[in-house]
Design an enzyme around this catalytic site. Structure first.
Site, mmCIF file in Angstrom:
data_model
loop_
_atom_site.group_PDB
_atom_site.id
_atom_site.type_symbol
_atom_site.label_atom_id
_atom_site.label_comp_id
_atom_site.label_asym_id
_atom_site.label_seq_id
_atom_site.Cartn_x
_atom_site.Cartn_y
_atom_site.Cartn_z
ATOM 1 N N HIS A 68 0.850 -1.187 0.000
ATOM 2 C CA HIS A 68 0.000 0.000 0.000
ATOM 3 C C HIS A 68 0.888 1.239 0.000
ATOM 4 C CE1 HIS A 68 -3.873 1.978 0.930
ATOM 5 N NE2 HIS A 68 -3.189 2.766 1.741
ATOM 6 N N ASP B 279 0.863 5.216 0.039
ATOM 7 C CA ASP B 279 0.034 6.384 0.341
ATOM 8 C C ASP B 279 0.633 7.624 -0.296
ATOM 9 O OD1 ASP B 279 -2.101 5.459 2.190
ATOM 10 O OD2 ASP B 279 -0.394 4.797 3.400
ATOM 11 N N MET C 39 0.316 11.467 -0.743
ATOM 12 C CA MET C 39 -0.342 12.624 -0.103
ATOM 13 C C MET C 39 0.237 13.902 -0.676
ATOM 14 S SD MET C 39 -0.345 11.505 3.888
ATOM 15 C CE MET C 39 -0.662 9.830 4.417
ATOM 16 N N HIS D 203 -2.842 4.565 -2.936
ATOM 17 C CA HIS D 203 -3.935 5.299 -2.287
ATOM 18 C C HIS D 203 -3.665 6.785 -2.472
ATOM 19 C CE1 HIS D 203 -6.067 6.260 1.814
ATOM 20 N NE2 HIS D 203 -6.705 6.771 0.772
ATOM 21 N N MET E 266 -4.275 10.278 -1.878
ATOM 22 C CA MET E 266 -4.883 11.307 -1.023
ATOM 23 C C MET E 266 -4.469 12.664 -1.571
ATOM 24 S SD MET E 266 -4.334 9.359 2.575
ATOM 25 C CE MET E 266 -3.098 8.294 1.873
ATOM 26 N N MET F 277 -12.295 4.058 4.599
ATOM 27 C CA MET F 277 -11.283 4.532 5.553
ATOM 28 C C MET F 277 -11.789 4.311 6.978
ATOM 29 S SD MET F 277 -8.632 5.551 3.935
ATOM 30 C CE MET F 277 -7.745 6.161 5.386
ATOM 31 N N ASP G 206 -8.651 0.606 5.808
ATOM 32 C CA ASP G 206 -7.344 1.249 5.967
ATOM 33 C C ASP G 206 -7.382 2.192 7.166
ATOM 34 O OD1 ASP G 206 -4.915 2.536 5.654
ATOM 35 O OD2 ASP G 206 -5.467 3.583 3.796
HETATM 36 C C1 DX5 Z 1 -3.578 6.987 6.519
HETATM 37 C C2 DX5 Z 1 -3.118 6.045 5.460
HETATM 38 C C3 DX5 Z 1 -2.914 4.668 5.915
HETATM 39 C C4 DX5 Z 1 -1.896 4.509 7.023
HETATM 40 C C5 DX5 Z 1 -2.407 3.467 7.940
HETATM 41 O O1 DX5 Z 1 -3.973 8.159 5.939
HETATM 42 O O2 DX5 Z 1 -4.070 6.002 4.398
HETATM 43 O O3 DX5 Z 1 -2.611 3.796 4.827
HETATM 44 O O4 DX5 Z 1 -0.623 4.144 6.606
HETATM 45 O O5 DX5 Z 1 -1.560 3.365 9.019
HETATM 46 P P1 DX5 Z 1 -1.919 2.540 10.316
HETATM 47 O O6 DX5 Z 1 -2.147 1.136 9.884
HETATM 48 O O7 DX5 Z 1 -0.749 2.737 11.182
HETATM 49 O O8 DX5 Z 1 -3.199 3.144 10.882
HETATM 50 ZN ZN ZN Z 2 -3.794 4.451 2.873
#
Ligand code: DX5
Ligand code: ZN
Length: 226
Positions: free
Chosen positions: A34, A36, A38, A67, A69, A139, A173
């Site tokens: 995964h 992320d 951002m 993912h 964001m 989420m 997630d």
């Molecule tokens: C948060 C991310 C997640 C994050 C989850 O915005 O989308 O993917 O890495 O982390 P944990 O599992 O530590 O909550």
């Molecule tokens: Zn994520």
């Protein structure tokens, strides 16, 4: 029947060793990774984009679960596809034209996922958007940071989506761990993202295996009752 896919979140990895960490997770039994992305605008944090993803790509066979964001998800589709992204999950809150975006993602050769934040109802995606998407991400924390507390109040959304879409990938997630996997598996999620819960575990391989077993058992039980 949807099968379990465990997707360790690289947000909890050692950023100075991304390739090593990716390999380590694949060896530990994760078939997905995964990633992320951002942009500091859709969420108040910054991570990485296509250049970093493309740098990790040659080091692992894992499926890249991106993912996004970001405030303008249409802007990054081609770059992420070229970088080796395979699932491109955008936030429904970030687009006015989800169907156009799904088409763009598919034309770029990726699967399309749609994500909803904890306060977004499933009505925002149910219908054509969910039907055209390959995966729905519910989420279970406010997006932006790892290490937050799992929001169990999101489970009815997972359950409702699973009842509507028995064969679709449904991902959760945020805050997933050995303490919260049962609720997620029983609600019907089959793609499990975990950052802290896997990377900070003493035995990540055992956690991944437990997640897989619990999800596959819950899916089997659900399919028996249909
Ligand atoms: C948060 C991310 C997640 C994050 C989850 O915005 O989308 O993917 O890495 O982390 P944990 O599992 O530590 O909550
Ligand atoms: Zn994520």
């Amino acid at each position: 029947m949807p099968v379990a896919k465990i997707s360790p979140s690289m947000l909890s990895s050692d950023f100075s060793q991304l390739a090593v960490e990716a390999k380590r997770m694949y060896k530990n039994g994760a078939d997905w990774l995964h990633l992320d992305v951002m942009d500091g605008h859709f969420v108040p944090n910054l991570t990485w984009g296509a250049p970093i993803i493309s740098a990790i790509r040659p080091h692992t066979e894992a499926y890249f679960d991106c993912h996004m964001m970001v405030s303008n998800p249409a802007q990054w589709v081609d770059d992420i596809a070229k970088a080796g992204g395979q699932m491109y999950t955008f936030h429904i809150e970030a687009t006015q034209d989800p169907l156009g975006l799904i088409k763009q993602i598919h034309e770029a050769g990726m699967k399309a996922g749609v994500a909803i934040k904890p306060n977004t109802p499933i009505d925002a995606v149910v219908g054509e958007v969910a039907e055209k998407c390959d995966m729905i991400l519910v989420m279970t924390v406010e997006p932006g940071f790892g290490g937050q507390k799992f929001m169990a109040q999101c489970m009815p959304k997972v359950e409702a989506l699973r009842n509507k879409y028995p064969n679709k990938d449904i991902e959760v997630d945020g805050g997933l761990s050995l303490e919260t996997i049962d609720a997620s598996a029983e609600a019907g999620a089959n793609v499990i993202v975990a950052g802290t819960g896997i990377f900070k575990a003493e035995d990540p391989a055992a956690v991944i295996q437990t997640f897989k077993d619990k999800v596959n058992k819950a899916q089997k039980d659900k399919f028996k009752t249909i």
